[in-house]
Motif scaffolding. Structure first.
Motif, mmCIF file in Angstrom:
data_model
loop_
_atom_site.group_PDB
_atom_site.id
_atom_site.type_symbol
_atom_site.label_atom_id
_atom_site.label_comp_id
_atom_site.label_asym_id
_atom_site.label_seq_id
_atom_site.Cartn_x
_atom_site.Cartn_y
_atom_site.Cartn_z
ATOM 1 N N VAL A 1 0.847 -1.181 0.000
ATOM 2 C CA VAL A 1 0.000 0.000 0.000
ATOM 3 C C VAL A 1 0.890 1.240 0.000
ATOM 4 O O VAL A 1 2.021 1.224 0.504
ATOM 5 N N GLU A 2 0.372 2.321 -0.577
ATOM 6 C CA GLU A 2 1.170 3.528 -0.759
ATOM 7 C C GLU A 2 0.326 4.761 -0.461
ATOM 8 O O GLU A 2 -0.896 4.755 -0.666
ATOM 9 N N CYS A 3 1.010 5.793 0.004
ATOM 10 C CA CYS A 3 0.346 7.058 0.313
ATOM 11 C C CYS A 3 1.209 8.186 -0.236
ATOM 12 O O CYS A 3 2.433 8.190 -0.060
ATOM 13 N N ALA A 4 0.593 9.134 -0.918
ATOM 14 C CA ALA A 4 1.298 10.280 -1.488
ATOM 15 C C ALA A 4 1.200 11.472 -0.544
ATOM 16 O O ALA A 4 0.200 11.653 0.150
ATOM 17 N N VAL A 5 2.250 12.284 -0.537
ATOM 18 C CA VAL A 5 2.286 13.484 0.294
ATOM 19 C C VAL A 5 2.674 14.671 -0.578
ATOM 20 O O VAL A 5 3.586 14.575 -1.401
ATOM 21 N N VAL A 6 1.958 15.770 -0.411
ATOM 22 C CA VAL A 6 2.278 17.031 -1.082
ATOM 23 C C VAL A 6 2.098 18.151 -0.064
ATOM 24 O O VAL A 6 1.185 18.099 0.773
ATOM 25 N N MET B 1 0.951 5.653 -9.233
ATOM 26 C CA MET B 1 0.217 5.741 -7.980
ATOM 27 C C MET B 1 0.197 7.160 -7.420
ATOM 28 O O MET B 1 -0.832 7.615 -6.911
ATOM 29 N N PHE B 2 1.319 7.879 -7.504
ATOM 30 C CA PHE B 2 1.371 9.211 -6.892
ATOM 31 C C PHE B 2 0.274 10.136 -7.426
ATOM 32 O O PHE B 2 -0.541 10.649 -6.649
ATOM 33 N N PRO B 3 0.189 10.397 -8.733
ATOM 34 C CA PRO B 3 -0.887 11.283 -9.199
ATOM 35 C C PRO B 3 -2.273 10.660 -9.089
ATOM 36 O O PRO B 3 -3.252 11.379 -8.862
ATOM 37 N N LYS B 4 -2.369 9.327 -9.227
ATOM 38 C CA LYS B 4 -3.691 8.693 -9.110
ATOM 39 C C LYS B 4 -4.225 8.830 -7.684
ATOM 40 O O LYS B 4 -5.424 9.039 -7.482
ATOM 41 N N ALA B 5 -3.348 8.709 -6.699
ATOM 42 C CA ALA B 5 -3.790 8.885 -5.310
ATOM 43 C C ALA B 5 -4.290 10.299 -5.072
ATOM 44 O O ALA B 5 -5.284 10.511 -4.362
ATOM 45 N N TRP B 6 -3.629 11.281 -5.696
ATOM 46 C CA TRP B 6 -4.100 12.657 -5.520
ATOM 47 C C TRP B 6 -5.370 12.935 -6.317
ATOM 48 O O TRP B 6 -6.233 13.697 -5.866
ATOM 49 N N GLU B 7 -5.492 12.304 -7.465
ATOM 50 C CA GLU B 7 -6.747 12.447 -8.210
ATOM 51 C C GLU B 7 -7.912 11.925 -7.380
ATOM 52 O O GLU B 7 -8.987 12.542 -7.322
ATOM 53 N N ALA B 8 -7.684 10.773 -6.711
ATOM 54 C CA ALA B 8 -8.741 10.218 -5.852
ATOM 55 C C ALA B 8 -8.994 11.082 -4.628
ATOM 56 O O ALA B 8 -10.044 10.970 -3.984
ATOM 57 N N SER B 9 -8.048 11.962 -4.312
ATOM 58 C CA SER B 9 -8.186 12.856 -3.162
ATOM 59 C C SER B 9 -8.674 14.238 -3.567
ATOM 60 O O SER B 9 -8.738 15.146 -2.729
ATOM 61 N N GLY B 10 -8.983 14.420 -4.874
ATOM 62 C CA GLY B 10 -9.564 15.678 -5.322
ATOM 63 C C GLY B 10 -8.612 16.646 -5.984
ATOM 64 O O GLY B 10 -9.007 17.781 -6.282
ATOM 65 N N LEU B 11 -7.366 16.238 -6.222
ATOM 66 C CA LEU B 11 -6.389 17.118 -6.863
ATOM 67 C C LEU B 11 -6.008 16.516 -8.216
ATOM 68 O O LEU B 11 -5.316 15.503 -8.275
ATOM 69 N N ALA B 12 -6.469 17.128 -9.295
ATOM 70 C CA ALA B 12 -6.247 16.601 -10.640
ATOM 71 C C ALA B 12 -4.774 16.688 -11.036
ATOM 72 O O ALA B 12 -4.008 17.475 -10.480
ATOM 73 N N TYR B 13 -4.394 15.896 -12.037
ATOM 74 C CA TYR B 13 -2.999 15.797 -12.474
ATOM 75 C C TYR B 13 -2.418 17.169 -12.816
ATOM 76 O O TYR B 13 -1.347 17.546 -12.326
#
Length: 355
Positions: free
Chosen positions: A219-224, A324-336
């Motif tokens: 499992v992976e989690c992105a941070v920005v 995974m990094f941009p897809k996780a943010w897309e699922a969190s409401g932040l588009a590519y």
């Protein structure tokens, strides 16, 4: 700043590492979404032998299972142009000689703003044993591991082998400073250990051997960071490899070449575990001193205590729209495209030098 009304951004990609082709794919996709009304884009390629060239970042249709490469016949690019002509650099380099603090140090010396982590965080995150030392100090749970330095393997391999045997089977043998599972071997029989070590040493004379996570899920989690500098964790995703594919683990082919893996977002996990992962991701981001962005990778095991262990942190993760990094943010409401814009804005706001 340059005299242009638009901000001039140099997108640097390719490089000398085994992840050269992945970097090229990342750059192609990032450049496709940069707002050309606001930015003038300068594509800069680094060939596999380390030469800097003026690139386009555009390739004809690629055959299945192949990756693009920076073209060696392009005009040479002078480093001085980064200092004299560029407002900000987006260093989309993966692996050594790029993600490891080398280009970050060059840009700091030239006083040029850039996207992503600084010199120390980039170097520490690229070196898996150093990452593990930082995570241990931060109290993050990890699997047992052994670091084998070049002198030990060359002068006293028996001692190194004894230390590795103490981990028990199976183990993963890895180059200490590589990514995308390059040079990684899963060892299920000690008879194959030395071959696995030599395979890893072809990419890096320093290696790390890790105990396997039993019953693991990846499992992976992105941070920005937000525009005020606060790190924010994304939704949690899971890597699922097709059971019919011939992969013992999530290797380079499964990641990039044969389409046998998929990202499942959100991961099918309970809310408590999800929040632990997100909290650990932020803790890891701060512990290593990251800036801008990172992807933090975990294993969920079948142990009785919940079995969540941290694997590694990537300061410049894969950045294609399917990564995974941009897809996780897309699922969190932040588009590519908005994610790319966020990273450029963060870089432009941040000073170079000590901070």
């Amino acid at each position: 700043m340059t005299g242009s009304k638009r901000v001039r951004v140099a997108v640097v990609f390719g490089g000398r590492s085994s992840e050269h082709g992945v970097s090229c794919l990342t750059a192609r996709e990032v450049m496709a979404v940069i707002d050309r009304d606001r930015y003038e884009v300068l594509p800069v390629g680094i060939t596999p032998d380390g030469r800097w060239v003026e690139e386009t970042g555009e390739w004809d249709d690629l055959a299945p299972g192949t990756l693009p490469q920076v073209r060696v016949d392009r005009p040479a690019f002078s480093w001085d142009r980064l200092r004299d002509e560029v407002d900000v650099v987006f260093p989309l380099l993966h692996g050594p000689w790029g993600e490891d603090g080398t280009i970050q140090g060059l840009l700091e010396m030239a006083d040029v703003p850039y996207v992503g982590a600084g010199v120390l965080a980039s170097a520490a995150a690229m070196d898996k044993p150093f990452t593990k030392t930082v995570f241990s100090a931060a109290g993050l749970p990890q699997l047992p591991y052994v670091t084998v330095l070049p002198w030990e393997w060359e002068a006293n391999p028996g001692r190194a082998i004894d230390r590795i045997h103490a981990l028990g089977l199976p183990v993963f043998v890895k180059p200490a400073r590589a990514g995308s599972s390059s040079g990684v071997t899963m060892v299920n029989d000690w008879a194959y250990l030395e071959d696995a070590v030599e395979a890893a040493r072809k990419l890096d004379p320093k290696i790390v051997v890790e105990a396997a996570a039993h019953g693991k899920r990846e499992v992976e989690c992105a941070v920005v960071q937000d525009l005020d500098g606060m790190p924010v964790a994304s939704e949690v995703g899971e890597i699922v490899v097709d059971e019919s594919a011939s992969h013992d683990y999530y290797d380079f082919s499964a990641k990039y070449l044969d389409g046998s893996s998929q990202n499942v977002i959100p991961a099918d996990i309970d809310p408590t575990t999800r929040e632990r992962i997100r909290a650990y991701a932020l803790q890891a981001f701060d512990a290593i001193g990251c800036e801008g962005l990172a992807r933090v990778d975990f294993f969920l095991t079948d142990s009785a205590d919940g079995g969540l262990v941290i694997n590694e942190i990537n300061t410049m993760p894969g950045f294609t729209p399917f990564s995974m990094f941009p897809k996780a943010w897309e699922a969190s409401g932040l588009a590519y495209a908005d994610l790319v814009e966020r990273l450029l804005q963060l870089a432009l706001k941040r000073p170079t030098g000590l901070r």
